[in-house]
Design an enzyme around this catalytic site. Structure first.
Site, PDB file in Angstrom:
ATOM      1  N   HIS A  46      -0.133   8.000  -8.584  1.00 18.24           N
ATOM      2  CA  HIS A  46       1.100   7.954  -6.717  1.00 18.24           C
ATOM      3  C   HIS A  46      -0.335   7.989  -5.635  1.00 18.24           C
ATOM      4  O   HIS A  46      -1.126   7.978  -6.136  1.00 18.24           O
ATOM      5  CB  HIS A  46       1.528   9.725  -6.720  1.00 18.24           C
ATOM      6  CG  HIS A  46       2.453   9.545  -8.079  1.00 18.24           C
ATOM      7  ND1 HIS A  46       2.727  10.826  -8.121  1.00 18.24           N
ATOM      8  CD2 HIS A  46       2.734   8.953  -8.988  1.00 18.24           C
ATOM      9  CE1 HIS A  46       3.921  10.560  -9.026  1.00 18.24           C
ATOM     10  NE2 HIS A  46       3.676   9.346  -9.899  1.00 18.24           N
ATOM     11  N   GLU A  48      -0.388   9.435  -2.766  1.00 22.65           N
ATOM     12  CA  GLU A  48      -0.991  11.128  -1.769  1.00 22.65           C
ATOM     13  C   GLU A  48      -2.611  10.807  -2.733  1.00 22.65           C
ATOM     14  O   GLU A  48      -3.462  11.032  -2.190  1.00 22.65           O
ATOM     15  CB  GLU A  48      -0.013  11.561  -2.239  1.00 22.65           C
ATOM     16  CG  GLU A  48       1.446  11.953  -1.410  1.00 22.65           C
ATOM     17  CD  GLU A  48       2.412  10.912  -2.243  1.00 22.65           C
ATOM     18  OE1 GLU A  48       2.210   9.984  -3.197  1.00 22.65           O
ATOM     19  OE2 GLU A  48       3.283  11.323  -2.227  1.00 22.65           O
ATOM     20  N   SER A 164      16.374 -32.404  -9.031  1.00 25.94           N
ATOM     21  CA  SER A 164      15.779 -31.171  -8.547  1.00 25.94           C
ATOM     22  C   SER A 164      14.812 -31.296  -7.946  1.00 25.94           C
ATOM     23  O   SER A 164      14.380 -30.344  -6.843  1.00 25.94           O
ATOM     24  CB  SER A 164      16.862 -29.429  -9.059  1.00 25.94           C
ATOM     25  OG  SER A 164      16.061 -30.307 -10.296  1.00 25.94           O
ATOM     26  N   ARG A 180       8.161 -13.645  -6.009  1.00 25.64           N
ATOM     27  CA  ARG A 180       7.777 -13.288  -7.671  1.00 25.64           C
ATOM     28  C   ARG A 180       7.377 -12.428  -7.917  1.00 25.64           C
ATOM     29  O   ARG A 180       7.508 -11.533  -8.758  1.00 25.64           O
ATOM     30  CB  ARG A 180       7.449 -14.592  -8.254  1.00 25.64           C
ATOM     31  CG  ARG A 180       8.590 -15.529  -9.021  1.00 25.64           C
ATOM     32  CD  ARG A 180       7.948 -17.046  -9.498  1.00 25.64           C
ATOM     33  NE  ARG A 180       9.003 -18.284  -9.997  1.00 25.64           N
ATOM     34  CZ  ARG A 180       8.764 -19.108  -9.775  1.00 25.64           C
ATOM     35  NH1 ARG A 180       7.454 -19.519 -10.392  1.00 25.64           N
ATOM     36  NH2 ARG A 180       9.721 -20.475  -9.977  1.00 25.64           N
ATOM     37  N   ARG A 203       1.731 -18.130  -9.344  1.00 24.67           N
ATOM     38  CA  ARG A 203       0.555 -18.797  -9.310  1.00 24.67           C
ATOM     39  C   ARG A 203      -0.313 -19.407  -7.988  1.00 24.67           C
ATOM     40  O   ARG A 203      -0.881 -20.034  -7.623  1.00 24.67           O
ATOM     41  CB  ARG A 203       1.014 -20.209  -9.501  1.00 24.67           C
ATOM     42  CG  ARG A 203       1.820 -20.073 -11.484  1.00 24.67           C
ATOM     43  CD  ARG A 203       1.163 -21.451 -11.803  1.00 24.67           C
ATOM     44  NE  ARG A 203       2.437 -22.613 -11.268  1.00 24.67           N
ATOM     45  CZ  ARG A 203       3.805 -22.606 -11.894  1.00 24.67           C
ATOM     46  NH1 ARG A 203       4.655 -21.723 -12.470  1.00 24.67           N
ATOM     47  NH2 ARG A 203       5.212 -23.207 -11.391  1.00 24.67           N
TER      48      ARG A 203
HETATM   49  C1  AOF Z   1       4.986   9.837  -5.031  1.00 28.23           C
HETATM   50  N1  AOF Z   1       4.074   9.350  -5.080  1.00 28.23           N
HETATM   51  O1  AOF Z   1       3.547   7.158  -4.589  1.00 28.23           O
HETATM   52  C2  AOF Z   1       5.445   7.559  -6.228  1.00 28.23           C
HETATM   53  C3  AOF Z   1       6.328   8.717  -6.041  1.00 28.23           C
HETATM   54  O2  AOF Z   1       6.484   9.059 -13.904  1.00 28.23           O
HETATM   55  P1  AOF Z   1       6.005  10.355 -12.693  1.00 28.23           P
HETATM   56  O3  AOF Z   1       5.169  11.480 -13.216  1.00 28.23           O
HETATM   57  O4  AOF Z   1       4.631   8.781 -12.079  1.00 28.23           O
HETATM   58  O5  AOF Z   1       6.487  10.257 -12.001  1.00 28.23           O
HETATM   59  C4  AOF Z   1       7.127   9.216 -11.176  1.00 28.23           C
HETATM   60  C5  AOF Z   1       8.403   9.920 -10.330  1.00 28.23           C
HETATM   61  O6  AOF Z   1       7.166  10.057  -8.955  1.00 28.23           O
HETATM   62  C6  AOF Z   1       9.355   8.918  -9.293  1.00 28.23           C
HETATM   63  O7  AOF Z   1      10.439   8.565 -10.041  1.00 28.23           O
HETATM   64  C7  AOF Z   1       9.089   8.884  -8.215  1.00 28.23           C
HETATM   65  O8  AOF Z   1      10.331  10.099  -8.043  1.00 28.23           O
HETATM   66  C8  AOF Z   1       8.079   9.486  -7.522  1.00 28.23           C
HETATM   67  N2  AOF Z   1       7.343   8.519  -7.458  1.00 28.23           N
HETATM   68  N3  AOF Z   1       6.076   9.782  -6.107  1.00 28.23           N
HETATM   69  O9  AOF Z   1       4.508  11.376  -4.412  1.00 28.23           O
HETATM   70  C9  AOF Z   1       3.952   7.995  -5.455  1.00 28.23           C
HETATM   71  N4  AOF Z   1       5.793   6.197  -7.398  1.00 28.23           N
HETATM   72 ZN    ZN Z   2       3.082  12.421  -6.955  1.00 32.22          ZN
END
Ligand code: AOF
Ligand code: ZN
Length: 361
Positions: A46, A48, A164, A180, A203
């Site tokens: 994530h 953080e 096209s 994309r 691409r």
């Molecule tokens: C955050 N920071 O960068 C993201 C979050 O399957 P997991 O454990 O990775 O958890 C997915 C859930 O975490 C997702 O559904 C959303 O609620 C949160 N995503 N949270 O603190 C992040 N990508």
């Molecule tokens: Zn998180």
């Protein structure tokens, strides 16, 4: 927060089913950025975690700017709320709450319980917009759909003879490749797949790894097994969305090439029902789908009320009424029934223009 949103954007198209989050750690005295992070490809680590890893001890006493409420659940990784507390941040500024039922307010509550002041709502509009796909999958069980069209001034995508290539110029086409990359999947109808034998990959230089999943709506499984979409399915995934009742031997032939075949309900015309297909795609983890044509699919997406965003490239040429319309007949009787949009952007791309819209609420 603007910086954090910019970092978050890097994840679009690469993190589903997770949202694309950005995090900036700022030491306020003397005001320096000590860590930056964004959700990594595949959805983890994530944002953080990444920012904290880069900041190391410098995170102590910093203010964390995060585009989404930090997670608070023990998933594949420990909760970001705990990681921020353990790192000793002094305050948090959060754009929007995470509607994921495993989080929804508990991340903010945990920070506050630990005595960390939290401000929410900063940059909220942009943050909602950025992760509209993720929010739609949580709230409605379907991905965000962006309808893309490359037309003449009079909204035609081909001449009456079917010519096209190419209506728009290289700048517009390059931008379309970036679109994309920012989506999890690109979707076309079988008509387009048969007519163009497209690659549907990204691409752009250095972005070949950002190609989306390629999806064809193909009720009768007419896609040739020697098409590019099938023969390259092991490098870039290809999914066929079809209806029940196809010859199992044909389904097996596609699967043996690495193509995924998804069956969904049929609509009145025997084609895959788009609302049902949308639910199936969300269930498979897609949050953002780019609809690239042709007119039949565009018409179906509009008729189903699924066109959340529009990216309309327009070239300075006119074809006239016997050309192929960007959106096939979708049964609008009165103006009140015609889907409306709000313009969100206008850009000049070489000789062409790009207008972007979002659905009128
Ligand atoms: C955050 N920071 O960068 C993201 C979050 O399957 P997991 O454990 O990775 O958890 C997915 C859930 O975490 C997702 O559904 C959303 O609620 C949160 N995503 N949270 O603190 C992040 N990508
Ligand atoms: Zn998180």
């Amino acid at each position: 927060m603007a910086t954090a949103l910019g970092l978050a954007r890097r994840g679009l198209g690469a993190v589903a089913p997770n949202p694309a989050v950005g995090c900036v750690l700022v030491c306020e005295d003397p005001g320096v950025v000590v860590g930056r992070g964004w959700t990594q490809p595949g959805g983890r680590p994530h944002a953080e975690t990444e920012a904290l890893r880069r900041a190391g001890n410098a995170a102590r006493g910093a203010v964390a700017y995060v585009t989404l409420e930090p997670c608070d659940h023990h998933g594949e990784t420990p909760p970001c709320s705990e990681a921020l507390i353990d790192a000793g941040i002094a305050a948090a500024v959060i754009a929007v709450e995470d509607p994921d039922p495993r989080v929804s307010g508990s991340g903010v509550a945990r920070l506050r319980d630990a005595g960390i002041p939290v401000t929410t709502g900063v940059g909220a509009d942009e943050a909602w917009d950025l992760n509209a796909g993720f929010f739609l999958t949580v709230s409605q069980g379907r991905p965000l759909f962006t309808l893309k069209a490359a037309t003449t001034l009079d909204g035609r995508i081909a001449t009456r003879g079917g010519d096209s290539q190419w209506i728009t110029g290289p700048e517009a086409r390059a931008f379309a490749h970036r679109l994309r990359a920012e989506h999890d999947a690109v979707l076309v109808g079988i008509g387009t797949a048969l007519a163009d034998d497209p690659d549907l990959t990204c691409r752009l230089p250095g972005m070949a790894g950002r190609s989306p999943i390629r999806i064809v709506l193909d009720g009768r499984l007419r896609l040739p097994v020697d098409s590019r979409l099938v023969t390259t399915a092991r490098e870039t995934p290809t999914w066929l969305v079809t209806v029940p009742g196809n010859d199992p031997a044909v389904v097996d032939a596609f699967r043996s090439h690495g193509v995924e075949v998804l069956e969904t309900e049929a609509d009145d015309g025997g084609r895959p029902d788009l609302a049902a297909a949308a639910r199936a795609l969300a269930a498979r983890g897609l949050t953002r789908v780019l609809v690239e044509g042709g007119g039949q699919v565009a018409g179906s997406v509009l008729a189903a009320g699924l066109a959340d965003r529009v990216a309309w490239f327009r070239a300075p040429r006119l074809i006239g009424g016997d050309g192929v319309a960007a959106a096939a007949v979708f049964g609008v009787e009165t103006l009140a029934d015609a889907p409306g949009f709000v313009r969100t952007g206008l850009a000049m791309l070489g000789a062409d223009t790009l207008e972007t819209y979002r659905r009128e609420e």
